[in-house]
Design an enzyme around this catalytic site. Structure first.
Site, mmCIF file in Angstrom:
data_model
loop_
_atom_site.group_PDB
_atom_site.id
_atom_site.type_symbol
_atom_site.label_atom_id
_atom_site.label_comp_id
_atom_site.label_asym_id
_atom_site.label_seq_id
_atom_site.Cartn_x
_atom_site.Cartn_y
_atom_site.Cartn_z
ATOM 1 N N ARG A 1 5.561 -12.816 9.493
ATOM 2 C CA ARG A 1 6.227 -11.578 9.125
ATOM 3 C C ARG A 1 7.549 -11.469 9.861
ATOM 4 N NH1 ARG A 1 2.548 -7.670 8.971
ATOM 5 N NH2 ARG A 1 3.897 -5.928 9.441
ATOM 6 N N LYS B 1 4.509 0.512 9.403
ATOM 7 C CA LYS B 1 4.549 1.791 8.703
ATOM 8 C C LYS B 1 3.925 2.906 9.544
ATOM 9 C CE LYS B 1 3.191 0.089 4.683
ATOM 10 N NZ LYS B 1 2.661 0.004 3.321
ATOM 11 N N GLU C 1 0.873 -1.173 0.000
ATOM 12 C CA GLU C 1 0.000 0.000 0.000
ATOM 13 C C GLU C 1 0.911 1.225 0.000
ATOM 14 O OE1 GLU C 1 -2.769 0.422 3.277
ATOM 15 O OE2 GLU C 1 -3.539 2.299 2.417
HETATM 16 P P1 ATP Z 1 3.012 -2.510 8.059
HETATM 17 O O1 ATP Z 1 2.476 -3.580 8.950
HETATM 18 O O2 ATP Z 1 4.456 -2.247 8.225
HETATM 19 O O3 ATP Z 1 2.215 -1.265 8.099
HETATM 20 P P2 ATP Z 1 1.666 -3.503 5.799
HETATM 21 O O4 ATP Z 1 1.461 -4.955 5.862
HETATM 22 O O5 ATP Z 1 0.511 -2.656 6.114
HETATM 23 O O6 ATP Z 1 2.949 -3.116 6.622
HETATM 24 P P3 ATP Z 1 1.740 -3.418 2.978
HETATM 25 O O7 ATP Z 1 2.112 -2.304 2.121
HETATM 26 O O8 ATP Z 1 0.346 -3.880 2.988
HETATM 27 O O9 ATP Z 1 2.225 -3.038 4.420
HETATM 28 O O10 ATP Z 1 2.713 -4.653 2.732
HETATM 29 C C1 ATP Z 1 3.009 -5.153 1.457
HETATM 30 C C2 ATP Z 1 3.399 -6.583 1.589
HETATM 31 O O11 ATP Z 1 4.521 -6.727 2.457
HETATM 32 C C3 ATP Z 1 2.277 -7.412 2.182
HETATM 33 O O12 ATP Z 1 2.146 -8.586 1.420
HETATM 34 C C4 ATP Z 1 2.728 -7.693 3.576
HETATM 35 O O13 ATP Z 1 2.242 -8.899 4.017
HETATM 36 C C5 ATP Z 1 4.247 -7.690 3.434
HETATM 37 N N1 ATP Z 1 4.878 -7.297 4.698
HETATM 38 C C6 ATP Z 1 4.651 -6.190 5.416
HETATM 39 N N2 ATP Z 1 5.361 -6.204 6.553
HETATM 40 C C7 ATP Z 1 6.078 -7.363 6.553
HETATM 41 C C8 ATP Z 1 7.008 -7.974 7.457
HETATM 42 N N3 ATP Z 1 7.348 -7.378 8.597
HETATM 43 N N4 ATP Z 1 7.527 -9.162 7.117
HETATM 44 C C9 ATP Z 1 7.198 -9.757 5.963
HETATM 45 N N5 ATP Z 1 6.324 -9.256 5.073
HETATM 46 C C10 ATP Z 1 5.763 -8.069 5.361
#
Ligand code: ATP
Ligand code: MG
Length: 570
Positions: free
Chosen positions: A269, A279, A44
């Site tokens: 994760r 984020k 996102e």
């Molecule tokens: P955050 O939790 O940091 O706000 P998010 O999951 O909201 O991150 P996205 O932009 O939706 O951020 O993430 C894009 C991709 O990266 C998704 O498929 C998510 O599952 C993966 N992702 C995000 N954080 C991690 C992490 N700590 N480890 C592995 N994959 C991750």
């Protein structure tokens, strides 16, 4: 420097395969997927990518490469209130820098808004979705809890015609934000809260960075995500564990619509010690000026790591070593640092830089004489060659390499003691010059032994070897030293740290403004990386300029990870 950065990562077929690969293998053997394996990385654009995203990027693009398939880059841009074009740009830059290529498959969930709208109309026609007039608070209240079933909204049994009409009017902008939503009509008593008539669309009178003002209703992530995967023909939709409970909902949507059904696979994760990887929290650090922007070298963002001096190779190596698993765990940040050290040990030229200078004068060395000493650039890489280093009567050494009254085991310089100057001579400290008013040591008067020139057999052994820089030839620079951004290993744990900013490390940045570098470091460019002998690995900062060079310490030389591994193995 760092020419290897542009190489595409190679896949190591010998690496043991992970559980996701086993599932994909099984799907292929069972003939469940017709074409090539097709994955996607779906960020996102509401912030910069962090090292957790790197794990997901390496996984998704790595699977596509391993199976000769494809990986899309898809922006899940469903919330215009939080998303920005500059985030889109930074994400593309970071994925590319990590060494991955999405070809012409740069997609946006917003490209599918019209299709998603039509899908929603299909669900309404089937009696599987309805417009609800409850307020957001009421919806929450009616939803129930894990131990209590939810209650049905009074709008749940609206006629299909009325729903179609109201939904069209939602789209046309007739209602205010929060007045109405579209909900899936599933089961208000489901044990899975995600199935209690989840919201599919809400009204946002917001400008979208791509669709501009064409829409005032926006799909929820849960409604957009699975359908976007389906539209793109994704075969394996890989996501983090928190989406496991959403899978029944994604399945329900796809089954109702009768469209392509990717297989969703969840993995744990990445959590990293002394680091927050959310984020929302990283944005807070930026907005509250706790750090110097998203690319502050202390941030766990890809851009912060890059600025700090990390290489794409080291990050990919890290992602490879941590592997993928089904159980949440926290990785020691020492492993990440270890991966960088290993990479830079191979590739970074060795140079001499004095961070906290103490002047020494070699009394028996002729004034005005300059000798060119030979310094090898990298003992790990014979092809790296050597360079000339000017040796003169006045030099700088590291202040901490001198002690007036040293303990026995101090093998550096002290009154009456000898050390070798790297690539040069053995010197002896004869007199200590102090500032009369403060008592501070300001200079050492030394002598050198002309028979001990480096590289020439002299049979003399001394225990300590110091780095040094010729005073006359030194390049002045600023050097920034970093420590963990947080003082606790688990700053993201909300139970332990309700306010994670309380755990910020006040000593995470130390700026040294009077550093003396050997002259070969004149003309370096941002991103160049070096080992400063005995002091660590450093990279030229983004804001560095020829007249005012700035270096960041990426890591020290002390490998705490290797020590941990040794201890555990012993
Ligand atoms: P955050 O939790 O940091 O706000 P998010 O999951 O909201 O991150 P996205 O932009 O939706 O951020 O993430 C894009 C991709 O990266 C998704 O498929 C998510 O599952 C993966 N992702 C995000 N954080 C991690 C992490 N700590 N480890 C592995 N994959 C991750
Ligand atoms: Mg997300």
């Amino acid at each position: 420097m760092n020419k290897a950065s542009n190489k595409t990562p190679e896949i190591d077929e010998s690496r043991t395969s992970n559980f996701i690969e086993h599932l994909i293998d099984a799907d292929r053997e069972a003939g469940k997927i017709a074409g090539p394996v097709h994955t996607r990385f779906p960020p996102e654009p509401n912030g910069f990518l962090h090292i957790g995203h790197a794990k997901s990027i390496c996984l998704n693009f790595g699977l596509a490469r391993k199976y000769g398939g494809l990986c899309n880059l898809r922006f899940d841009d469903t919330n215009p209130v939080k998303e920005e074009v500059r985030y889109v740009e930074s994400i593309k830059e970071d994925v590319k820098w990590l060494g991955f290529d999405w070809g012409d498959r740069e997609f946006y969930a917003s490209d599918y808004f019209e299709t998603l709208y039509e899908y929603a109309v299909q669900l309404i026609r089937k009696g599987k979705a309805y417009v609800d007039d409850l307020s957001p608070d009421q919806i929450r209240e009616y939803r129930g809890t894990l131990s209590e079933p939810g209650r049905e909204s009074p709008c749940r049994n609206r006629s299909i015609e009325e729903n179609l009409d109201l939904f069209a009017r939602m789209r046309a902008g007739e209602f205010k934000e929060g007045d109405r939503v579209l909900r899936a009509r599933i089961d208000m008593s489901s044990g899975n809260l995600n199935l209690r008539d989840p919201v599919m669309y809400r009204i946002f009178k917001a400008h979208h960075h791509r669709t501009e003002d064409r829409w005032c209703i926006y799909p929820m992530y849960d409604w957009a995500h699975g359908q976007s995967d389906a539209i793109e023909g994704i075969t394996h939709s890989i996501c983090t564990l928190e989406f496991e409970d959403h899978r029944p909902l994604y399945d329900w949507f796809l089954d109702q619509l009768g469209i392509h059904h990717p297989r969703q696979i969840e993995f744990a994760r990445l959590n990293l010690s002394y680091t927050v990887l959310s984020k929302r929290k990283l944005l807070q650090l930026v907005q509250e000026n706790r750090v110097d922007g998203w690319d502050d070298p202390r941030m766990p963002t890809i851009s912060g790591l890059r600025r700090r001096g990390y290489t794409p190779e080291s990050i990919r190596d890290f992602c490879d070593r941590i592997g993928v698993a089904k159980a949440n765990s926290t990785v020691d940040i020492a492993l990440l640092e270890h991966c960088l050290r290993e990479d830079l040990n191979r590739s970074a030229p060795r140079v001499m830089a004095v961070l906290d200078p103490l002047r020494i004068v070699i009394e028996n060395y002729p004034e005005g004489q300059v000798e060119e000493m030979e310094g090898e650039n990298n003992p790990e890489d014979p092809a790296a060659g050597s360079r000339k280093i000017s040796f003169t009567r006045e030099l700088y050494i590291e202040r901490e390499d001198f002690m007036e009254d040293p303990p026995k085991k101090f093998f550096r310089l002290a009154p009456g003691r000898e050390v070798r100057l790297k690539h040069a001579y053995i010197i002896k400290c004869e007199t200590v010059v102090k500032d009369e008013s403060t008592g501070e040591v300001v200079e050492l008067r030394c002598t050198y032994d002309p028979a001990t020139r480096s590289g020439e057999a002299d049979g003399r052994k001394v225990k300590g070897t110091l780095h040094w820089v010729s005073a006359e030839h030194a390049v002045n620079a600023e050097v920034r030293l970093y420590d963990h951004l947080f003082t606790t290993a688990n700053p993201g744990d909300e139970k332990e740290n309700p306010d994670f900013t309380m755990a910020l490390n006040a000593e995470s940045l130390k700026i040294l403004t009077n550093c003396k570098l050997e002259p070969s470091l004149k003309g370096t460019r941002p991103g160049d990386r070096f080992q400063f002998l005995r002091m660590g690995y450093f990279s030229v900062d983004l804001e560095s300029a020829p007249e005012r060079p700035i270096f960041n310490r990426a890591v020290t030389l002390r490998d705490t990870w290797a020590r941990i591994v040794k201890k555990e193995g012993a």
